[in-house]
Design a protein around this motif. Structure first.
Motif, PDB file in Angstrom:
ATOM      1  N   TRP A  36       0.638  -1.352   0.143  1.00  0.00           N
ATOM      2  CA  TRP A  36      -0.135  -0.165  -0.053  1.00  0.00           C
ATOM      3  C   TRP A  36       0.768   1.152   0.148  1.00  0.00           C
ATOM      4  O   TRP A  36       1.779   1.473   0.738  1.00  0.00           O
ATOM      5  CB  TRP A  36      -0.926   0.038   1.251  1.00  0.00           C
ATOM      6  CG  TRP A  36      -2.134  -0.777   1.040  1.00  0.00           C
ATOM      7  CD1 TRP A  36      -2.180  -2.174   1.582  1.00  0.00           C
ATOM      8  CD2 TRP A  36      -3.300  -0.630   0.542  1.00  0.00           C
ATOM      9  NE1 TRP A  36      -3.362  -2.854   1.401  1.00  0.00           N
ATOM     10  CE2 TRP A  36      -4.298  -1.865   0.538  1.00  0.00           C
ATOM     11  CE3 TRP A  36      -3.950   0.354  -0.405  1.00  0.00           C
ATOM     12  CZ2 TRP A  36      -5.250  -1.877   0.114  1.00  0.00           C
ATOM     13  CZ3 TRP A  36      -5.077   0.199  -0.982  1.00  0.00           C
ATOM     14  CH2 TRP A  36      -5.931  -0.757  -0.653  1.00  0.00           C
ATOM     15  N   SER A  49       2.583   0.420   3.847  1.00  0.00           N
ATOM     16  CA  SER A  49       2.354  -0.867   4.500  1.00  0.00           C
ATOM     17  C   SER A  49       2.511  -2.016   3.739  1.00  0.00           C
ATOM     18  O   SER A  49       2.385  -1.818   2.275  1.00  0.00           O
ATOM     19  CB  SER A  49       1.183  -0.931   5.239  1.00  0.00           C
ATOM     20  OG  SER A  49       0.947  -2.411   5.704  1.00  0.00           O
ATOM     21  N   TYR A  60       5.142  -1.754   8.306  1.00  0.00           N
ATOM     22  CA  TYR A  60       4.512  -0.732   8.438  1.00  0.00           C
ATOM     23  C   TYR A  60       5.506   0.539   8.345  1.00  0.00           C
ATOM     24  O   TYR A  60       6.546   0.277   8.809  1.00  0.00           O
ATOM     25  CB  TYR A  60       3.580  -0.562   9.528  1.00  0.00           C
ATOM     26  CG  TYR A  60       2.317  -1.628   9.613  1.00  0.00           C
ATOM     27  CD1 TYR A  60       2.667  -3.054  10.306  1.00  0.00           C
ATOM     28  CD2 TYR A  60       1.175  -1.239   9.001  1.00  0.00           C
ATOM     29  CE1 TYR A  60       1.834  -3.691  10.497  1.00  0.00           C
ATOM     30  CE2 TYR A  60       0.444  -2.153   9.141  1.00  0.00           C
ATOM     31  CZ  TYR A  60       0.542  -3.514   9.719  1.00  0.00           C
ATOM     32  OH  TYR A  60      -0.323  -4.573   9.941  1.00  0.00           O
ATOM     33  N   PHE A  68      -2.521   1.648  11.489  1.00  0.00           N
ATOM     34  CA  PHE A  68      -3.185   0.928  10.247  1.00  0.00           C
ATOM     35  C   PHE A  68      -2.513  -0.614  10.626  1.00  0.00           C
ATOM     36  O   PHE A  68      -1.692  -1.101  10.833  1.00  0.00           O
ATOM     37  CB  PHE A  68      -2.263   1.489   9.136  1.00  0.00           C
ATOM     38  CG  PHE A  68      -2.509   2.927   8.607  1.00  0.00           C
ATOM     39  CD1 PHE A  68      -3.526   3.707   9.433  1.00  0.00           C
ATOM     40  CD2 PHE A  68      -2.020   3.384   7.212  1.00  0.00           C
ATOM     41  CE1 PHE A  68      -3.555   5.012   9.028  1.00  0.00           C
ATOM     42  CE2 PHE A  68      -2.491   4.633   6.966  1.00  0.00           C
ATOM     43  CZ  PHE A  68      -2.981   5.446   7.699  1.00  0.00           C
ATOM     44  N   VAL A  70      -2.900  -4.092   7.760  1.00  0.00           N
ATOM     45  CA  VAL A  70      -2.946  -4.600   6.556  1.00  0.00           C
ATOM     46  C   VAL A  70      -3.376  -6.198   6.821  1.00  0.00           C
ATOM     47  O   VAL A  70      -2.824  -6.652   7.576  1.00  0.00           O
ATOM     48  CB  VAL A  70      -1.541  -4.574   5.771  1.00  0.00           C
ATOM     49  CG1 VAL A  70      -0.411  -5.302   6.415  1.00  0.00           C
ATOM     50  CG2 VAL A  70      -1.886  -4.899   4.226  1.00  0.00           C
ATOM     51  N   LEU A  81      -6.789  -2.476   4.009  1.00  0.00           N
ATOM     52  CA  LEU A  81      -5.888  -1.475   4.930  1.00  0.00           C
ATOM     53  C   LEU A  81      -6.855  -0.867   5.807  1.00  0.00           C
ATOM     54  O   LEU A  81      -7.584  -0.021   5.270  1.00  0.00           O
ATOM     55  CB  LEU A  81      -5.170  -0.497   3.895  1.00  0.00           C
ATOM     56  CG  LEU A  81      -3.891   0.219   4.873  1.00  0.00           C
ATOM     57  CD1 LEU A  81      -2.836  -0.549   5.235  1.00  0.00           C
ATOM     58  CD2 LEU A  81      -3.446   1.403   3.961  1.00  0.00           C
ATOM     59  N   CYS A  96      -2.664   0.579  -4.063  1.00  0.00           N
ATOM     60  CA  CYS A  96      -2.244  -0.716  -3.806  1.00  0.00           C
ATOM     61  C   CYS A  96      -1.214  -1.348  -5.102  1.00  0.00           C
ATOM     62  O   CYS A  96      -1.637  -0.920  -6.253  1.00  0.00           O
ATOM     63  CB  CYS A  96      -3.147  -1.709  -3.592  1.00  0.00           C
ATOM     64  SG  CYS A  96      -4.161  -2.178  -4.923  1.00  0.00           S
TER      65      CYS A  96
END
Length: 125
Positions: A36, A49, A60, A68, A70, A81, A96
């Protein structure tokens, strides 16, 4: 060829939450590591992430660690996410991306082969 589509962005107040989704088509997502990324106006794209193909060892950026999360559901060809405690500085277009060897992930842009079109996240009161 693998295609990715993000969804779930929107406008949220500081302290709020959003869950972004990354849907894959054209090939089973379970083979791919997923990253991400986000890009704010005038700034470079940065890694947020990532998660490898098996879902182990998520990674991360320091700026989102603890806020956050994932995750992935390979059976559904989806990666998520979850973003909590959002801050105005989280405002960006979120992307993504997928990498086909899948064994490990990275928060660097050059690691990835396939990209979605992005979804806008705006954190503002």
């Amino acid at each position: 060829q693998l295609q990715l589509a993000e969804s779930g962005g929107g406008l949220v107040q500081p302290g709020g939450s959003l869950r972004l989704s990354c849907a894959a088509s054209g090939f089973p997502l379970g083979y791919y590591a997923i990253g991400w990324f986000r890009q704010a106006p005038g700034k470079e794209r940065e890694g947020v992430s990532c998660i490898n193909s098996s879902g182990s060892s998520p990674n991360y950026a320091d700026s989102v660690k603890g806020r956050f999360t994932v995750s992935r559901d390979n059976a559904k060809n989806m990666v998520y996410l979850q973003m909590n405690s959002l801050k105005p500085e989280d405002t960006a277009v979120y992307y993504c991306a997928a990498e086909g060897r899948g064994l490990y992930c990275s928060n660097t842009v050059s690691h990835y082969e396939y990209w979605g079109q992005g979804t806008q996240v705006t954190v503002s009161s």
